[in-house]
Design a protein around this motif. Sequence first.
Motif, PDB file in Angstrom:
ATOM      1  N   MET A   1      56.680 -80.349  -7.174  1.00 35.81           N
ATOM      2  CA  MET A   1      55.603 -79.435  -7.465  1.00 35.81           C
ATOM      3  C   MET A   1      56.158 -78.017  -7.530  1.00 35.81           C
ATOM      4  O   MET A   1      57.007 -77.643  -6.729  1.00 35.81           O
ATOM      5  CB  MET A   1      54.548 -79.525  -6.357  1.00 35.81           C
ATOM      6  CG  MET A   1      53.161 -79.470  -6.850  1.00 35.81           C
ATOM      7  SD  MET A   1      52.021 -79.552  -5.462  1.00 35.81           S
ATOM      8  CE  MET A   1      50.749 -80.411  -6.264  1.00 35.81           C
ATOM      9  N   ALA A   3      56.287 -74.024  -6.962  1.00 41.13           N
ATOM     10  CA  ALA A   3      55.903 -73.190  -5.829  1.00 41.13           C
ATOM     11  C   ALA A   3      54.660 -72.380  -6.143  1.00 41.13           C
ATOM     12  O   ALA A   3      53.809 -72.161  -5.267  1.00 41.13           O
ATOM     13  CB  ALA A   3      57.060 -72.281  -5.436  1.00 41.13           C
ATOM     14  N   LEU A   6      51.636 -74.656  -5.848  1.00 44.90           N
ATOM     15  CA  LEU A   6      51.378 -74.934  -4.444  1.00 44.90           C
ATOM     16  C   LEU A   6      50.721 -73.729  -3.768  1.00 44.90           C
ATOM     17  O   LEU A   6      49.776 -73.877  -2.981  1.00 44.90           O
ATOM     18  CB  LEU A   6      52.679 -75.309  -3.733  1.00 44.90           C
ATOM     19  CG  LEU A   6      52.560 -75.749  -2.285  1.00 44.90           C
ATOM     20  CD1 LEU A   6      51.681 -76.992  -2.176  1.00 44.90           C
ATOM     21  CD2 LEU A   6      53.928 -76.037  -1.703  1.00 44.90           C
TER      22      LEU A   6
END
Length: 108
Positions: A1, A3, A6
């Motif tokens: 994923m 950053a 996220l």
Amino acid sequence: MDAKLLARFGAVAFVAVAITATVIQLTRKEEWLEMRPAPSAQVGAADPLRAELLRCQGIGEAGPRDPACLRAWAESRRRFLMPRTTPLPGSAGSSGEPRGESAPPSGE
């Protein structure tokens, strides 16, 4: 994923939790107001100083300019800071002598 993705998910989750907590807090019934007892009208009968202090508390910012409040606060400080001259019932030093004026222990 990634950053950035996220971080965005984290920010959205934080905002969602904050909004939920705010809504819950705003819709809660204020129970602490109902449980708090009303000030008794008989308080002044037992201790006029306490009644005067409650009156001074109720007048808010005008209290420090009220001479009666200044006298009541001075008397309250005097009572609080004045050393007790009689022993408390059931205390260890209840030999009849005033507190603070007893002779030093003979063992020292």
